[in-house]
Write a protein that holds these residues in place. Structure first.
Motif, PDB file in Angstrom:
ATOM      1  N   ALA A  26       0.872  -1.170   0.000  1.00 26.96           N
ATOM      2  CA  ALA A  26       0.000   0.000   0.000  1.00 26.96           C
ATOM      3  C   ALA A  26       0.912   1.223   0.000  1.00 26.96           C
ATOM      4  CB  ALA A  26      -0.883   0.005   1.235  1.00 26.96           C
ATOM      5  N   VAL A  27       0.653   2.136  -0.931  1.00 24.40           N
ATOM      6  CA  VAL A  27       1.475   3.345  -1.055  1.00 24.40           C
ATOM      7  C   VAL A  27       0.544   4.540  -1.149  1.00 24.40           C
ATOM      8  CG1 VAL A  27       3.177   4.560  -2.473  1.00 24.40           C
ATOM      9  CG2 VAL A  27       3.335   2.078  -2.218  1.00 24.40           C
ATOM     10  N   SER A  28       0.772   5.531  -0.299  1.00 16.56           N
ATOM     11  CA  SER A  28      -0.071   6.724  -0.334  1.00 16.56           C
ATOM     12  C   SER A  28       0.645   7.859  -1.058  1.00 16.56           C
ATOM     13  CB  SER A  28      -0.456   7.158   1.074  1.00 16.56           C
ATOM     14  OG  SER A  28       0.684   7.525   1.807  1.00 16.56           O
ATOM     15  N   GLY A  29      -0.162   8.758  -1.622  1.00 17.11           N
ATOM     16  CA  GLY A  29       0.367   9.939  -2.292  1.00 17.11           C
ATOM     17  C   GLY A  29       0.424   9.846  -3.804  1.00 17.11           C
ATOM     18  N   MET A  30       0.056   8.689  -4.373  1.00 14.99           N
ATOM     19  CA  MET A  30       0.089   8.522  -5.829  1.00 14.99           C
ATOM     20  C   MET A  30      -1.215   9.040  -6.420  1.00 14.99           C
ATOM     21  SD  MET A  30       1.589   4.637  -6.150  1.00 14.99           S
ATOM     22  CE  MET A  30       0.044   3.922  -5.600  1.00 14.99           C
ATOM     23  N   THR A  31      -1.112   9.908  -7.435  1.00 18.76           N
ATOM     24  CA  THR A  31      -2.327  10.475  -8.008  1.00 18.76           C
ATOM     25  C   THR A  31      -2.393  10.467  -9.530  1.00 18.76           C
ATOM     26  OG1 THR A  31      -1.344  12.681  -7.962  1.00 18.76           O
ATOM     27  CG2 THR A  31      -2.655  12.027  -6.035  1.00 18.76           C
ATOM     28  N   CYS A  32      -1.255  10.257 -10.215  1.00 17.45           N
ATOM     29  CA  CYS A  32      -1.270  10.429 -11.667  1.00 17.45           C
ATOM     30  C   CYS A  32      -0.251   9.541 -12.363  1.00 17.45           C
ATOM     31  CB  CYS A  32      -0.990  11.891 -12.014  1.00 17.45           C
ATOM     32  SG  CYS A  32       0.675  12.431 -11.559  1.00 17.45           S
ATOM     33  N   GLY A  33      -0.219   9.652 -13.668  1.00 14.70           N
ATOM     34  CA  GLY A  33       0.721   8.889 -14.473  1.00 14.70           C
ATOM     35  C   GLY A  33       2.169   9.179 -14.133  1.00 14.70           C
ATOM     36  N   HIS A  34       2.459  10.421 -13.760  1.00 16.63           N
ATOM     37  CA  HIS A  34       3.825  10.770 -13.362  1.00 16.63           C
ATOM     38  C   HIS A  34       4.224   9.978 -12.119  1.00 16.63           C
ATOM     39  CE1 HIS A  34       7.458  13.078 -12.659  1.00 16.63           C
ATOM     40  NE2 HIS A  34       7.057  13.255 -11.409  1.00 16.63           N
ATOM     41  N   CYS A  35       3.302   9.841 -11.177  1.00  9.55           N
ATOM     42  CA  CYS A  35       3.556   9.054  -9.961  1.00  9.55           C
ATOM     43  C   CYS A  35       3.878   7.609 -10.347  1.00  9.55           C
ATOM     44  CB  CYS A  35       2.339   9.071  -9.041  1.00  9.55           C
ATOM     45  SG  CYS A  35       1.859  10.708  -8.449  1.00  9.55           S
ATOM     46  N   GLU A  93      -5.559   3.818  -8.558  1.00 11.04           N
ATOM     47  CA  GLU A  93      -6.880   3.860  -7.917  1.00 11.04           C
ATOM     48  C   GLU A  93      -6.901   3.122  -6.591  1.00 11.04           C
ATOM     49  OE1 GLU A  93     -10.062   2.758 -10.518  1.00 11.04           O
ATOM     50  OE2 GLU A  93      -9.366   4.098 -12.103  1.00 11.04           O
ATOM     51  N   ALA A  94      -6.217   1.989  -6.528  1.00 13.26           N
ATOM     52  CA  ALA A  94      -6.201   1.185  -5.299  1.00 13.26           C
ATOM     53  C   ALA A  94      -5.102   1.634  -4.339  1.00 13.26           C
ATOM     54  CB  ALA A  94      -6.010  -0.290  -5.644  1.00 13.26           C
ATOM     55  N   GLY A  95      -4.157   2.450  -4.829  1.00 15.09           N
ATOM     56  CA  GLY A  95      -3.047   2.872  -3.989  1.00 15.09           C
ATOM     57  C   GLY A  95      -2.101   1.736  -3.670  1.00 15.09           C
ATOM     58  N   ARG A  96      -1.869   0.893  -4.675  1.00 13.61           N
ATOM     59  CA  ARG A  96      -1.035  -0.294  -4.476  1.00 13.61           C
ATOM     60  C   ARG A  96       0.074  -0.381  -5.513  1.00 13.61           C
ATOM     61  NH1 ARG A  96      -5.547  -4.883  -2.964  1.00 13.61           N
ATOM     62  NH2 ARG A  96      -6.278  -3.813  -1.102  1.00 13.61           N
ATOM     63  N   VAL A  97       1.181  -0.941  -5.068  1.00  8.81           N
ATOM     64  CA  VAL A  97       2.307  -1.200  -5.962  1.00  8.81           C
ATOM     65  C   VAL A  97       2.701  -2.658  -5.773  1.00  8.81           C
ATOM     66  CG1 VAL A  97       4.704  -0.644  -6.516  1.00  8.81           C
ATOM     67  CG2 VAL A  97       3.149   1.183  -5.803  1.00  8.81           C
ATOM     68  N   ALA A 132      11.252   8.872  -3.358  1.00  6.35           N
ATOM     69  CA  ALA A 132      10.510   9.318  -4.537  1.00  6.35           C
ATOM     70  C   ALA A 132       9.380  10.277  -4.173  1.00  6.35           C
ATOM     71  CB  ALA A 132       9.961   8.107  -5.297  1.00  6.35           C
ATOM     72  N   GLY A 133       9.117  10.435  -2.860  1.00  4.24           N
ATOM     73  CA  GLY A 133       8.103  11.391  -2.423  1.00  4.24           C
ATOM     74  C   GLY A 133       6.768  10.786  -2.041  1.00  4.24           C
ATOM     75  N   TYR A 134       6.741   9.477  -1.827  1.00  6.71           N
ATOM     76  CA  TYR A 134       5.504   8.796  -1.471  1.00  6.71           C
ATOM     77  C   TYR A 134       5.707   8.060  -0.153  1.00  6.71           C
ATOM     78  CZ  TYR A 134       5.081   9.879  -6.359  1.00  6.71           C
ATOM     79  OH  TYR A 134       5.087  10.555  -7.539  1.00  6.71           O
ATOM     80  N   GLU A 135       4.652   7.424   0.368  1.00  9.60           N
ATOM     81  CA  GLU A 135       4.760   6.721   1.633  1.00  9.60           C
ATOM     82  C   GLU A 135       4.260   5.298   1.504  1.00  9.60           C
ATOM     83  OE1 GLU A 135       3.318   6.935   6.279  1.00  9.60           O
ATOM     84  OE2 GLU A 135       2.485   8.348   4.852  1.00  9.60           O
ATOM     85  N   LEU A 136       5.144   4.344   1.776  1.00 11.66           N
ATOM     86  CA  LEU A 136       4.755   2.943   1.810  1.00 11.66           C
ATOM     87  C   LEU A 136       4.164   2.691   3.179  1.00 11.66           C
ATOM     88  CD1 LEU A 136       6.680  -0.057   0.459  1.00 11.66           C
ATOM     89  CD2 LEU A 136       5.738  -0.124   2.752  1.00 11.66           C
ATOM     90  N   THR A 137       2.900   2.261   3.227  1.00 10.86           N
ATOM     91  CA  THR A 137       2.234   2.091   4.518  1.00 10.86           C
ATOM     92  C   THR A 137       2.143   0.634   4.949  1.00 10.86           C
ATOM     93  OG1 THR A 137       0.066   2.148   3.438  1.00 10.86           O
ATOM     94  CG2 THR A 137       0.927   4.232   4.279  1.00 10.86           C
TER      95      THR A 137
END
Length: 92
Positions: A29-38, A60-64, A84-89
């Protein structure tokens, strides 16, 4: 007459299917992703790690999902995601 795997226009084929990510898959689960650039940023950052054979980002699911040749190092994945500027939860 010798046979080549490449056509005159530069396309190559060995007669086998394109390789897909094979190995151990782990979803985070990764928070902060919103677009193709992310998606592109995380795919490049995580994909550059040793042993990683594939990265699938679901905005959409906030998953990697990380696929690799071995069990991933969660701390290293979290560090790369953070840089990279995101948060792995956590793992899903």
């Amino acid at each position: 007459m010798s046979s080549s795997c490449c056509s005159p226009d530069g396309h190559c084929s060995t007669g086998t299917a394109t390789a897909t990510a094979v190995g151990v898959s782990t979803t985070y689960a990764v928070s902060g992703m919103t677009c193709g650039h992310c998606r592109d940023t995380l795919t490049k950052a995580i994909g550059g790690l040793d042993g990683v054979t594939g990265v699938a980002v679901d905005l959409e699911a906030g998953r990697v999902t990380v696929t690799g040749t071995r069990e991933p190092d969660d701390a290293l994945i979290a560090e790369v995601v953070d840089e990279a500027g995101y948060e792995l939860t956590g793992r899903v």
